[in-house]
Design an enzyme around this catalytic site. Structure first.
Site, mmCIF file in Angstrom:
data_model
loop_
_atom_site.group_PDB
_atom_site.id
_atom_site.type_symbol
_atom_site.label_atom_id
_atom_site.label_comp_id
_atom_site.label_asym_id
_atom_site.label_seq_id
_atom_site.Cartn_x
_atom_site.Cartn_y
_atom_site.Cartn_z
ATOM 1 N N THR A 12 0.828 -1.216 0.000
ATOM 2 C CA THR A 12 0.000 0.000 0.000
ATOM 3 C C THR A 12 0.854 1.255 0.000
ATOM 4 O OG1 THR A 12 -1.757 -1.171 1.183
ATOM 5 C CG2 THR A 12 -1.802 1.230 1.238
ATOM 6 N N GLU A 126 11.125 9.264 9.292
ATOM 7 C CA GLU A 126 9.916 9.968 9.725
ATOM 8 C C GLU A 126 8.686 9.072 9.675
ATOM 9 O OE1 GLU A 126 8.016 12.265 11.586
ATOM 10 O OE2 GLU A 126 9.535 13.615 10.740
ATOM 11 N N GLY A 131 3.143 7.943 10.709
ATOM 12 C CA GLY A 131 2.677 8.249 9.365
ATOM 13 C C GLY A 131 3.044 9.660 8.934
ATOM 14 N N GLY A 184 -10.301 -2.198 6.989
ATOM 15 C CA GLY A 184 -8.900 -2.173 6.603
ATOM 16 C C GLY A 184 -7.988 -1.475 7.591
ATOM 17 N N GLU A 187 -5.179 -5.582 10.780
ATOM 18 C CA GLU A 187 -4.752 -6.752 10.023
ATOM 19 C C GLU A 187 -5.577 -7.975 10.444
ATOM 20 O OE1 GLU A 187 -2.564 -6.640 7.664
ATOM 21 O OE2 GLU A 187 -1.788 -4.607 7.998
ATOM 22 N N ASP A 198 3.190 -2.488 18.543
ATOM 23 C CA ASP A 198 3.435 -1.438 17.554
ATOM 24 C C ASP A 198 3.709 -0.104 18.249
ATOM 25 O OD1 ASP A 198 3.081 -0.414 14.591
ATOM 26 O OD2 ASP A 198 1.810 0.881 15.814
ATOM 27 N N LYS A 202 7.285 2.345 18.603
ATOM 28 C CA LYS A 202 7.294 3.771 18.265
ATOM 29 C C LYS A 202 7.739 4.640 19.440
ATOM 30 C CE LYS A 202 3.689 3.159 14.785
ATOM 31 N NZ LYS A 202 2.257 3.355 14.440
ATOM 32 N N GLY A 299 -1.869 4.439 6.482
ATOM 33 C CA GLY A 299 -2.493 4.585 5.168
ATOM 34 C C GLY A 299 -1.457 4.903 4.117
#
Length: 424
Positions: A12, A126, A131, A184, A187, A198, A202, A299
């Protein structure tokens, strides 16, 4: 002449990067000082279905060879291996690396930064944290002249979406997770998101930047959101709080406190207003005070935007000279254990509904250096009551010690919930 770009991964985000490189090529050339030429796209399966805008002549399954042909290597395949091997190989060959791989950096960041320093090349990341939200740039550059005290935020859009649906629509965790998967946002295997891994990766990256100390994902105590119920969220809201999965990194006198866990945030706090799949990070620093970074944390297009900002910066440095900020670990602060941290806590007890219980309970907390900020009592059964206590800031070890002693008291039937409170 041109700056040659190798793209590893065409999912994606990789697809969005390739399309943006083509669509905005003239603008990027002006900003970088030279044409950005995509020389290849490394994929596992050349024959897999692709977006029709992807030039299939650029596809190759020899990712290692592709890294030798580029000035800038964009790594978007994710995971640890073969990403680690490919990134280290690209660095050895003198390429600038741009990655969105938080798992790789949280586990092997020091190795990668040291290799980049030895090869005198840059590493940009970054897109690895939030994102399109430019929090890495903010910490590495905008706040380089300040002393950061706290980095705290919603770092995973999937969990924020789930908790938001549970709050606004009264959904169960399982139903909200299924909706996130159908849309979406989650997962098929949501473990990394809902169990907090996750977000832990970060916050480890952000803590390393903020406090100039190497922080690994293994240093971050982590609790996910599977145990949170719609009833928990409704009860928190009645008391003036929202439940958010927060990554927290705080400079304490003794060292760095780290955590990822469901946390109560006052409804008037900036983070309480973050809805859906959005991410937000709040920093507190000595000079700038409180800053908030907010935006889409995942995204294709939002993440590609962050990737390409790094690509343009890296290309410009190759054309005009200059370097990205290097890893700084001069502070080398101790990493505190969970028990050494401090916070306010909201504790729910089921107690016997009789005179003197509150006095005994508050005395037990005080004996362990925990003071009460607020108390609310409501009926639980005919013979018991639910007592909700919010403490002033206290050491986690003291709170845990107090709870263990209170559990053994004859007036306590159960300790229903203990949750951290931030932003009071």
């Amino acid at each position: 002449m041109s700056v040659k770009i190798a793209l590893l991964g065409c999912g994606t985000v990789g697809t969005a990067v390739a399309k943006m490189l083509k669509a905005q090529s003239k603008d990027f050339a002006q900003r970088a000082g030279d044409e950005l030429e995509l020389v290849g796209i490394g994929v596992r399966n050349i024959d897999a279905p692709r977006d029709p805008e992807i030039d299939r002549t650029l596809l190759t399954d020899d990712l290692e060879a592709l890294t030798t042909k580029a000035d800038i290597v964009i790594e978007l395949i994710g995971g640890i291996d073969p990403a680690r091997t490919l990134v280290l190989g690209a660095i050895k060959n003198g390429a600038t690396v741009v990655t969105g791989n938080k798992a790789l950096l949280a586990a092997h960041g020091p190795e990668i930064y040291e290799a980049a320093a030895e090869a005198d090349v840059d590493v940009y990341y970054e897109a690895a944290v939030a994102g399109a939200v430019p929090v890495v740039y903010g910490l590495r550059e905008s706040l380089a002249g300040d002393r950061v005290e706290t980095v705290m935020g919603i770092l995973n859009g999937t969990t924020n979406f789930i908790l938001d649906e549970m709050e606004t629509n009264g959904m169960s965790f399982d139903d909200a997770l299924k909706l996130a998967q159908d849309l979406g946002y989650a997962e098929a295997d949501p473990t990394a998101d809902v169990d907090g891994h996750d977000a832990a990766a970060k916050i480890a990256i952000l803590a390393s930047l903020a406090f100039h100390t190497r922080v690994s994902i293994d240093n971050v105590p982590t609790t996910g959101i599977r145990s949170i119920t719609a009833e928990d969220i409704a009860a928190a809201k009645r008391d003036g709080f929202a439940i958010k999965l927060l990554g927290i990194a705080r400079r304490q006198e003794a060292g760095i406190e780290l955590s990822v866990e469901p946390t109560l945030v006052p409804l008037d706090h900036l983070l309480a207003s973050v809805r859906g799949s959005f991410n937000s990070v709040v920093t507190e620093s000595a000079g700038a005070g409180r800053l908030m970074f907010y935006g889409r944390g995942a995204g294709g297009d939002p993440t590609a935007s962050a990737v390409l900002s790094d690509v343009v910066a890296g290309a410009s440095h190759r054309v005009y000279g200059g370097r990205a900020p290097r890893e700084l670990t001069y502070a080398d602060l101790p990493i505190l254990t969970p028990e050494e941290g401090t916070s306010s806590f909201r504790i729910e007890f089921e107690i016997e509904d009789r005179t003197g219980v509150l006095t005994q309970l508050s005395g037990a907390l005080a004996d362990n250096n925990v003071s009460i900020s607020t108390v609310r009592q409501s009926a639980a059964t005919e013979s018991s009551a639910r007592l909700t206590v919010t403490t002033h800031e206290a050491r986690t070890a003291d709170v845990k010690s107090a709870i263990e002693k209170i559990k053994a008291a004859d007036y306590v039937k159960d300790v229903l919930q203990v949750m951290r409170v931030e932003g009071n």
